[in-house]
Write an enzyme that holds these catalytic residues in place. Sequence first.
Site, PDB file in Angstrom:
ATOM      1  CE  LYS A   1      -3.750   2.517   0.407  1.00 39.60           C
ATOM      2  NZ  LYS A   1      -3.438   3.615   1.221  1.00 39.60           N
TER       3      LYS A   1
ATOM      4  CD  GLU B   1      -2.960   8.269  -4.193  1.00 37.88           C
ATOM      5  OE1 GLU B   1      -3.190   7.077  -3.630  1.00 37.88           O
ATOM      6  OE2 GLU B   1      -2.813   9.327  -3.186  1.00 37.88           O
TER       7      GLU B   1
END
Lengths: 259, 259, 259, 259
Positions: free
Chosen positions: D120, D127
Amino acid sequence: METLPSPKVVWVKVPAGDPTRETVRALGELLGDGDLVIDGGNSRWTDDQRNAELLAPRGVGFVDCGVSGGVWGLENGYALMYGGDADDITKAQPAFDALKPEGEFGAVHAGKVGAGHFSKMVHNGIEYAVMQAYAEGWELLEKAEVTENVTEVFRSWREGTVIRSWLLDLLVEALDDDPGLASIRGYAEDSGEGRWTVEAGIENAVATPAITAALYARFVSRQDDSPAMKAVAAMRNQFGGHATQTSAPKGGDVSDDAN
Amino acid sequence: METLPSPKVVWVKVPAGDPTRETVRALGELLGDGDLVIDGGNSRWTDDQRNAELLAPRGVGFVDCGVSGGVWGLENGYALMYGGDADDITKAQPAFDALKPEGEFGAVHAGKVGAGHFSKMVHNGIEYAVMQAYAEGWELLEKAEVTENVTEVFRSWREGTVIRSWLLDLLVEALDDDPGLASIRGYAEDSGEGRWTVEAGIENAVATPAITAALYARFVSRQDDSPAMKAVAAMRNQFGGHATQTSAPKGGDVSDDAN
Amino acid sequence: METLPSPKVVWVKVPAGDPTRETVRALGELLGDGDLVIDGGNSRWTDDQRNAELLAPRGVGFVDCGVSGGVWGLENGYALMYGGDADDITKAQPAFDALKPEGEFGAVHAGKVGAGHFSKMVHNGIEYAVMQAYAEGWELLEKAEVTENVTEVFRSWREGTVIRSWLLDLLVEALDDDPGLASIRGYAEDSGEGRWTVEAGIENAVATPAITAALYARFVSRQDDSPAMKAVAAMRNQFGGHATQTSAPKGGDVSDDAN
Amino acid sequence: METLPSPKVVWVKVPAGDPTRETVRALGELLGDGDLVIDGGNSRWTDDQRNAELLAPRGVGFVDCGVSGGVWGLENGYALMYGGDADDITKAQPAFDALKPEGEFGAVHAGKVGAGHFSKMVHNGIEYAVMQAYAEGWELLEKAEVTENVTEVFRSWREGTVIRSWLLDLLVEALDDDPGLASIRGYAEDSGEGRWTVEAGIENAVATPAITAALYARFVSRQDDSPAMKAVAAMRNQFGGHATQTSAPKGGDVSDDAN
């Protein structure tokens, strides 16, 4: 150790991390109230407070001291950045005075324990980026082939320019020793302080793009093949039908296949 | 050419620069008032106005059209970004309608002559940085060896995540085709648009650090040995007595020799 | 002009671009066979060949000369990097000798026409990155508050360290003049050479990440608000329900809202 | 707690760091052999092993689970990346199945304890850089004023292009909500994962220049004035006699004063 007069001052210069810690711990067993340990190695500044705490219960002081100057220090003196309490610095001062350069600069009491290594760490971070600056300029001059004698251009910069510096002097010496640096591989280690500087920047939300660029260029220089660029090549191949390379020669140029 | 009904619309897709210019020039000899040339190649946007001016004296219009979609365009339709006067766009519209994707997006009249290629150029600049983003993440996951199956992690990201995208889908396909990308070299060409995007940023004083990082990573991937890193290694050797490498294996790690 | 003995040598130092070109063109009307124009301004090196060609038909020579040293040149001499044919350099030599520093360095015949400004351009690109290096280190030392007197740390670096340089000396002077640089805005212009260096890097596929980082930091320093960061904030708001800021104070830190 | 049937599975989603640790510790007091704690928060992956070790002595299992999807997860499902032993994952599977997207992707057993949050973390690092990519392109299109309607260009990219993605869709929605993003400040927080990704890169000697550029752009966006640029301006003033700014308007351009 017992035959030394007190207060005893011990200068430690061993590899950073566990070796330094174990040495400090062992010295704590041998030293006593009023004595002093100076860590003159390349410890991460965050280790200093913990090392100081190993010694404090026995009344042994701790000073951290970053040392710059390289192999030239023997001749020019060593630049020193130290951290610790004023009393401890006073005890260490004769050693600092013996090591420092002869001029008015080259030594500083930077702050509490840790401030010496922190200052030295930032010094080295700066050093990474300054070296990278000259290196980029050198590569561009060599590649563009507009100037005819790149070494002479660098040599001329040693006086009168905005960018004159000791590192520039050293680069010119290297170019004289090995024209075109033909015998040197484009491979650079990194020694901890550069990484720690970038990490300290991140912890303090301070952007250090030039220092980071210098660090990353070293990382990449040590790879035979770049995994990231394999991924880029793989994606280009998927969407563009670009042939990827498996054993082709390096040095290609702009292709006309944008997607 | 003469047997085509007027107004004639000619779609040019040849390499950017002189080939496009010569083709436009030649078409100017053959076409006449009310006809139209569409440059659907990868021209630099600054060429468009000049190419338009080659045609204007004869009443021939000019539209620049950036095309995206890669080899998948045949199946999915081609995304189109075009620039030119409204009248000329109207003449070109049937061609655009035939090529564009079926959905509601994928085609835009971006502005005057040049706006199509400018938009496509920026599209490609973005593409460079997006690819670099996935590539960096992939390298980190592979190197850190915390996750056990990196391909499955990437595959999972295809749905529900913030970073789902077509490029991600393609990377997963590439990883399926070639586990670990073992057969691909970490070598990436660049195709002009990335360079032009960075240059347009500089001209407009717009910082493009991620796009630039992607471009530079490609430059470096094409070097057998980095001249800049030779200079860094040479300086380190001068001040630190570090041994430089001439033929040593790659992959070294942190050394404890900061100066 | 006519009263000057021949061969006449004219030193031009006017703004780069059109003003230099118009001056060269006008001098071409006034000068004749065997005379010489030296462009000692900050022209882009790509202008030099064209300016030389304005003069060549009349037998007037052209030498480009990059000049470094700033306002200190009057005292220390000016560093000179010049390009041109050997005969023309010989004519210009007395002027160069009068301007250059007294020592053995500070002047170089870098190559053909253009090589002087090209070398000066790269000099300035390096200068950008070296300044950025010290600036990043200074910000980090100030922000981290581990060292107690940042100015004294910088001052100590002036001797014995790897990073001693003239720019470091100047920064210490600036810190003495204005402790904490309290009266100076974090706003930096750029002067052309930095941009051209990055562009020359791109043209030659040479990565210049530290120089580019320095250039981009200047771009960003001149923005009241970053459009790019508006876009980032807008995307975060869309996927994360993060409140965006409209007038909130600066200085926030890590938030715990990763998506 | 006692009234729940065994084995009990507790999903923890509290802020990273001490709050998570204290919650895990407290749960360890309440749970017993065969029960399971899932940390579904944004913990740093290096915390996971330590949290697991708090529970292991009582026979309580631990699974770390990174969750992506933002406020849209309620509608689209949440992407899940989890780490832990196979037995523990089996116990957690019903919860994962309830939360994950409906399609074939969006959930992955990434590896041992820590692998979920590590994956993550890298997802978020990617991102950052993908958002930065679009943001740079948007700023350039807006500033250059070559395209007439930047929002329509971005909208067109949603289909058929190489850069189509969910983040692009969101940016178009944001531009529709607030044309020109006029009401949003160029100010972006960072949430830990971006920093940790860069740090993990450094620890593994993996260069992450695009991700790092995105992180640094956020740092700089939160500064009213850049200390580093104050230092650059101060140096320029020292060597060049450049007037520094104290209250001048932003937006200046290239100056012709290179030294």
